[in-house]
Enzyme design. Sequence first.
Site, PDB file in Angstrom:
ATOM      1  CG  HIS A 104      -0.323   0.194   2.690  1.00 52.56           C
ATOM      2  ND1 HIS A 104       0.183  -0.844   3.339  1.00 52.56           N
ATOM      3  CD2 HIS A 104      -0.212   1.135   3.410  1.00 52.56           C
ATOM      4  CE1 HIS A 104       1.024  -0.111   4.327  1.00 52.56           C
ATOM      5  NE2 HIS A 104       0.724   1.261   4.599  1.00 52.56           N
ATOM      6  CG  ASP A 105       2.845   2.921   3.108  1.00 54.54           C
ATOM      7  OD1 ASP A 105       1.278   4.400   2.410  1.00 54.54           O
ATOM      8  OD2 ASP A 105       2.837   3.468   4.098  1.00 54.54           O
ATOM      9  CE  LYS A 143       3.846   6.211   2.971  1.00 55.99           C
ATOM     10  NZ  LYS A 143       4.345   6.565   4.598  1.00 55.99           N
ATOM     11  CG  HIS A 145       1.828   6.994  -0.431  1.00 55.76           C
ATOM     12  ND1 HIS A 145       0.805   8.336   0.153  1.00 55.76           N
ATOM     13  CD2 HIS A 145       1.244   6.769   0.221  1.00 55.76           C
ATOM     14  CE1 HIS A 145      -0.100   7.877   1.241  1.00 55.76           C
ATOM     15  NE2 HIS A 145       0.431   6.999   0.775  1.00 55.76           N
ATOM     16  CG  HIS A 196      -4.321   3.010   0.861  1.00 52.68           C
ATOM     17  ND1 HIS A 196      -3.810   3.895   0.627  1.00 52.68           N
ATOM     18  CD2 HIS A 196      -3.273   3.680   2.143  1.00 52.68           C
ATOM     19  CE1 HIS A 196      -2.742   3.403   0.513  1.00 52.68           C
ATOM     20  NE2 HIS A 196      -2.605   4.112   1.516  1.00 52.68           N
ATOM     21  CG  HIS A 197      -4.004   7.706   2.042  1.00 53.89           C
ATOM     22  ND1 HIS A 197      -4.012   7.829   3.787  1.00 53.89           N
ATOM     23  CD2 HIS A 197      -3.013   6.601   2.162  1.00 53.89           C
ATOM     24  CE1 HIS A 197      -2.971   7.693   4.197  1.00 53.89           C
ATOM     25  NE2 HIS A 197      -2.329   6.695   3.493  1.00 53.89           N
ATOM     26  CG  ASP A 220      -2.429   2.349   6.414  1.00 49.01           C
ATOM     27  OD1 ASP A 220      -0.833   2.995   7.235  1.00 49.01           O
ATOM     28  OD2 ASP A 220      -2.381   3.969   5.901  1.00 49.01           O
TER      29      ASP A 220
END
Length: 258
Positions: free
Chosen positions: A126-127, A130, A155, A179-180, A208
């Site tokens: 998920h990151d 970044k 990101h 997811h954000h 998260d």
Amino acid sequence: TLEVYLAGGAVIRFLNYLQLITWLFVVVSAFLMLTAIHMVIRRATATINDTNETMASLNERLAESNAYLNQTGVGTVNAFLSALDAKDRYTAQHSVNVATYVEKIARKLGLTPQDLELVREAALLHDIGKIGVPENVLNKPGKLNSDEYEMIKRHSEIGAEIIHSIYFLEEVAEIIRYHHERVDGSGYPKGMVGEEIPLTARILAVADVYDALTTDRPYRKAMSPQQAKAILVAEAGKNFDPAVVKALCAVIAEEVAA
């Protein structure tokens, strides 16, 4: 007038002869028909056997292909995690932690094995976006300015685009993309509301944030599980799906009891 007389015995013999010929014709026809049917059945059986052998061979090849794709998928995920670890060791470990939490939450919520696997893979990756964020922004000890925050916000979409290019991770990419998002519409990138956000993405969002709160960050020390839980409960229905928060609370209670 011409009259023809046949002896009665001759007529009977003639009729018997016709009857015999008729029966012979019937028997021969039946024999020929049965022979033809037998040949058709034999050919059909041979064809079915050949087809079964072909299908067995195809199934074996398909199983081998699936095993190869699974190995390739695992290798791809591990490669991404290694790249992320080289960029930011905290982020890589965070992703592993989040994957553990999403799996436990997903089980509490009764997700199908397929969806559980998708959200677990999404948690691991998920990151990944970044990678495109400067390290001085990722590791900044103080508050981010507006430009830096915009870099961070990108990101999720960057990560989704990276993952979407891999055909067997397309569904994972969409979980990463959203997811954000927040249930009250205050999230990003699209400002989705409530159940517009995929359940898998809502699960990932809660896991998260929980792991982020309970681990040391450059700008603060880790909170206790109870402190982090209190924040999530307070934000349930605003930022987070209440059902997902409830499932996480059950997971936390089991961990504390253990």
